[in-house]
Design a protein around this motif. Structure first.
Motif, mmCIF file in Angstrom:
data_model
loop_
_atom_site.group_PDB
_atom_site.id
_atom_site.type_symbol
_atom_site.label_atom_id
_atom_site.label_comp_id
_atom_site.label_asym_id
_atom_site.label_seq_id
_atom_site.Cartn_x
_atom_site.Cartn_y
_atom_site.Cartn_z
ATOM 1 N N GLY A 208 33.582 -4.757 1.805
ATOM 2 C CA GLY A 208 33.270 -3.510 1.638
ATOM 3 C C GLY A 208 33.145 -2.887 0.107
ATOM 4 N N THR A 209 33.214 -3.913 -0.806
ATOM 5 C CA THR A 209 33.241 -3.587 -2.382
ATOM 6 C C THR A 209 32.029 -4.371 -2.960
ATOM 7 O OG1 THR A 209 34.631 -5.391 -3.105
ATOM 8 C CG2 THR A 209 35.739 -3.275 -2.556
ATOM 9 N N THR A 210 31.161 -3.681 -3.717
ATOM 10 C CA THR A 210 30.202 -4.314 -4.470
ATOM 11 C C THR A 210 30.263 -3.725 -5.912
ATOM 12 O OG1 THR A 210 28.495 -2.773 -3.739
ATOM 13 C CG2 THR A 210 29.013 -4.664 -2.403
ATOM 14 N N ALA A 211 29.602 -4.490 -6.780
ATOM 15 C CA ALA A 211 29.284 -4.015 -8.206
ATOM 16 C C ALA A 211 28.145 -4.615 -8.893
ATOM 17 C CB ALA A 211 30.727 -4.622 -8.876
ATOM 18 N N LYS A 212 27.671 -3.937 -9.729
ATOM 19 C CA LYS A 212 26.412 -4.470 -10.385
ATOM 20 C C LYS A 212 26.752 -5.335 -11.384
ATOM 21 C CE LYS A 212 24.299 0.212 -10.143
ATOM 22 N NZ LYS A 212 23.684 1.324 -10.887
ATOM 23 N N GLY A 213 25.792 -6.320 -11.465
ATOM 24 C CA GLY A 213 25.559 -7.236 -12.517
ATOM 25 C C GLY A 213 24.752 -7.127 -13.722
ATOM 26 N N GLU A 214 24.242 -8.198 -14.071
ATOM 27 C CA GLU A 214 23.258 -7.737 -15.421
ATOM 28 C C GLU A 214 22.028 -7.239 -15.293
ATOM 29 O OE1 GLU A 214 22.785 -11.862 -16.974
ATOM 30 O OE2 GLU A 214 21.449 -10.947 -18.493
ATOM 31 N N VAL A 215 21.527 -7.663 -13.773
ATOM 32 C CA VAL A 215 20.094 -6.983 -13.658
ATOM 33 C C VAL A 215 20.020 -6.582 -12.163
ATOM 34 C CG1 VAL A 215 18.757 -8.721 -15.294
ATOM 35 C CG2 VAL A 215 19.382 -9.485 -13.049
ATOM 36 N N PRO A 216 20.688 -5.233 -11.939
ATOM 37 C CA PRO A 216 20.704 -4.922 -10.649
ATOM 38 C C PRO A 216 19.589 -4.030 -10.114
ATOM 39 C CG PRO A 216 22.009 -3.619 -12.241
ATOM 40 C CD PRO A 216 21.489 -4.678 -12.960
ATOM 41 N N ASP A 217 18.718 -3.489 -11.071
ATOM 42 C CA ASP A 217 17.565 -2.610 -10.670
ATOM 43 C C ASP A 217 16.667 -3.282 -9.606
ATOM 44 O OD1 ASP A 217 17.457 -1.052 -14.075
ATOM 45 O OD2 ASP A 217 18.829 -0.852 -12.301
ATOM 46 N N GLY A 218 16.360 -2.356 -8.471
ATOM 47 C CA GLY A 218 15.569 -2.810 -7.623
ATOM 48 C C GLY A 218 15.908 -3.613 -6.326
ATOM 49 N N TYR A 219 17.515 -3.780 -6.408
ATOM 50 C CA TYR A 219 18.231 -4.347 -5.402
ATOM 51 C C TYR A 219 19.295 -3.642 -4.990
ATOM 52 C CZ TYR A 219 15.857 -8.465 -7.974
ATOM 53 O OH TYR A 219 14.961 -9.320 -8.448
ATOM 54 N N ASN A 220 19.874 -3.862 -3.642
ATOM 55 C CA ASN A 220 20.840 -3.428 -2.941
ATOM 56 C C ASN A 220 21.795 -4.402 -2.486
ATOM 57 O OD1 ASN A 220 20.060 -3.272 0.051
ATOM 58 N ND2 ASN A 220 18.489 -2.180 -1.268
ATOM 59 N N VAL A 221 22.984 -4.209 -2.300
ATOM 60 C CA VAL A 221 23.694 -5.320 -1.457
ATOM 61 C C VAL A 221 24.775 -4.572 -0.567
ATOM 62 C CG1 VAL A 221 23.652 -7.139 -3.230
ATOM 63 C CG2 VAL A 221 25.388 -5.360 -3.524
ATOM 64 N N SER A 222 25.248 -5.375 0.418
ATOM 65 C CA SER A 222 26.180 -5.053 1.168
ATOM 66 C C SER A 222 27.138 -6.223 1.507
ATOM 67 C CB SER A 222 25.721 -4.274 2.310
ATOM 68 O OG SER A 222 24.875 -5.120 3.411
ATOM 69 N N ARG A 223 28.562 -5.751 1.874
ATOM 70 C CA ARG A 223 29.374 -6.810 2.317
ATOM 71 C C ARG A 223 30.301 -6.292 3.278
ATOM 72 N NH1 ARG A 223 33.196 -10.616 -1.180
ATOM 73 N NH2 ARG A 223 33.822 -12.124 0.345
ATOM 74 N N LEU A 224 29.770 -6.258 4.451
ATOM 75 C CA LEU A 224 30.499 -5.942 5.652
ATOM 76 C C LEU A 224 31.488 -6.615 6.244
ATOM 77 C CD1 LEU A 224 27.353 -3.890 7.340
ATOM 78 C CD2 LEU A 224 29.034 -2.933 5.630
ATOM 79 N N LYS A 225 31.339 -7.761 5.953
ATOM 80 C CA LYS A 225 32.254 -8.973 6.530
ATOM 81 C C LYS A 225 32.447 -9.867 5.307
ATOM 82 C CE LYS A 225 30.401 -9.147 11.398
ATOM 83 N NZ LYS A 225 30.099 -10.144 12.501
ATOM 84 N N LYS A 226 33.698 -10.331 5.325
ATOM 85 C CA LYS A 226 34.061 -11.160 4.306
ATOM 86 C C LYS A 226 33.085 -12.315 3.933
ATOM 87 C CE LYS A 226 38.347 -13.441 2.339
ATOM 88 N NZ LYS A 226 39.653 -13.579 2.498
ATOM 89 N N GLN A 227 32.572 -12.886 4.989
ATOM 90 C CA GLN A 227 32.031 -14.241 4.855
ATOM 91 C C GLN A 227 30.493 -13.885 4.529
ATOM 92 O OE1 GLN A 227 33.318 -13.047 7.694
ATOM 93 N NE2 GLN A 227 32.488 -13.447 9.607
ATOM 94 N N ASN A 228 30.019 -12.643 4.609
ATOM 95 C CA ASN A 228 28.578 -12.396 4.501
ATOM 96 C C ASN A 228 28.192 -11.536 3.088
ATOM 97 O OD1 ASN A 228 28.031 -13.947 6.797
ATOM 98 N ND2 ASN A 228 27.883 -12.376 8.067
ATOM 99 N N PHE A 229 27.135 -11.861 2.655
ATOM 100 C CA PHE A 229 26.826 -11.018 1.398
ATOM 101 C C PHE A 229 25.348 -10.916 1.381
ATOM 102 C CE2 PHE A 229 27.450 -8.481 -2.011
ATOM 103 C CZ PHE A 229 27.325 -8.824 -3.393
ATOM 104 N N LEU A 230 24.818 -9.630 1.755
ATOM 105 C CA LEU A 230 23.218 -9.381 2.001
ATOM 106 C C LEU A 230 22.859 -8.728 0.651
ATOM 107 C CD1 LEU A 230 23.516 -7.671 5.246
ATOM 108 C CD2 LEU A 230 23.365 -9.962 4.950
ATOM 109 N N LEU A 231 21.625 -9.382 0.387
ATOM 110 C CA LEU A 231 20.835 -8.730 -0.811
ATOM 111 C C LEU A 231 19.688 -8.198 -0.204
ATOM 112 C CD1 LEU A 231 20.461 -8.458 -3.872
ATOM 113 C CD2 LEU A 231 19.116 -10.737 -3.796
ATOM 114 N N GLY A 232 19.231 -6.785 -0.581
ATOM 115 C CA GLY A 232 18.332 -6.252 0.163
ATOM 116 C C GLY A 232 17.281 -5.940 -1.127
ATOM 117 N N LEU A 233 15.976 -5.861 -0.766
ATOM 118 C CA LEU A 233 14.715 -5.420 -1.510
ATOM 119 C C LEU A 233 14.347 -4.300 -0.904
ATOM 120 C CD1 LEU A 233 15.384 -8.433 -2.455
ATOM 121 C CD2 LEU A 233 13.014 -8.331 -3.496
ATOM 122 N N GLU A 234 14.302 -3.293 -1.342
ATOM 123 C CA GLU A 234 13.730 -1.832 -0.603
ATOM 124 C C GLU A 234 12.265 -1.915 -0.780
ATOM 125 O OE1 GLU A 234 17.446 1.173 -0.467
ATOM 126 O OE2 GLU A 234 15.673 1.479 -1.730
#
Lengths: 116, 116
Positions: free
Chosen positions: A53-79
């Motif tokens: 449930g928590t995410t944060a920006k790194g060095e190059v976040p523009d154009g990407y979104n992320v979600s972590r709804l479950k501990k074992q999964n981390f999704l990276l989206g390009l809209e």
């Protein structure tokens, strides 16, 4: 014990299309990361997560979104994909470091994305 | 902000010869230092790490690295390389983040070629 897995391995998109990259880890790690790797530039951190449930920006976040709804999964989206997002994307995870032990990042095999 | 320099883009050595890959870092405090290896088409695998203590650290596959604070260096060495060592090698510096572990900054990598 599969470690860190990434889906898909390869993808070709047209400019403006959207997609989601999936990262899964089975090591019960708290932290997860998304990097991109470009020739001559090493790996650069896009976003990271310190827990479900928590995410944060790194060095190059523009154009990407992320979600972590479950501990074992981390999704990276390009809209809306752009040619500049052509890259190899790596997911990593790490556990807590305790008394100076552990905490190193384990990497998945990568996803090669081409945006035309 | 921290940074890592790997001055050698490509190194070629003969099988059985010794190897030294250079890494220089910039960081205001005692850094966490890592060496990762990436075989073609694969993710990154941790070779070794330095957090504190003995400045000569041993890793997997017969690699070692020495932390030299006065030179801001963390060079990777192997006394006798094998053809299977051909890969790309990344040095990384970790700066403690507010979540307890660290965020990594990677160098641009050194590609190692082994000749018979």
């Amino acid at each position: 014990n599969a470690g860190v897995t990434q889906t898909p391995k390869f993808r070709v998109l047209k400019t403006g299309q959207s997609m989601t990259l999936l990262c899964a880890q089975d090591m019960n790690h708290e932290y997860m990361y998304w990097y991109r790797q470009d020739p001559g530039m090493g790996l650069r951190l896009i976003h990271y997560s310190v827990g479900e449930g928590t995410t944060a920006k790194g060095e190059v976040p523009d154009g990407y979104n992320v979600s972590r709804l479950k501990k074992q999964n981390f999704l990276l989206g390009l809209e809306s994909a752009a040619p500049s997002q052509t890259s190899v994307y790596f997911c990593a995870s790490s556990g807590l470091r305790t008394n100076g032990k552990g905490g190193e990042q384990f990497f998945g095999p990568g996803t090669r994305l081409t945006v035309l | 902000a921290q940074s890592v320099t790997q001055p050698d883009i490509h190194i070629t050595v003969s099988e059985g010869a010794s190897l030294e890959l250079r890494c220089n870092y910039s960081y205001g405090a005692t850094p966490y230092l890592f060496w990762y290896v990436q075989s073609p088409g694969q993710g990154l695998q941790l070779l070794l790490k330095y957090f504190s203590g003995d400045t000569l650290v041993q890793g997997i596959k017969g690699f070692e690295a020495e932390f030299k604070r006065s030179q801001s260096s963390f060079n990777l060495r192997k006394p006798s390389v094998h053809w299977s060592d051909a890969a790309e090698y990344f040095c990384a510096v970790g700066a403690p983040a507010n979540f307890g572990n660290e965020k990594l900054t990677f160098g641009t990598g050194t590609r190692l070629t082994i000749i018979p």
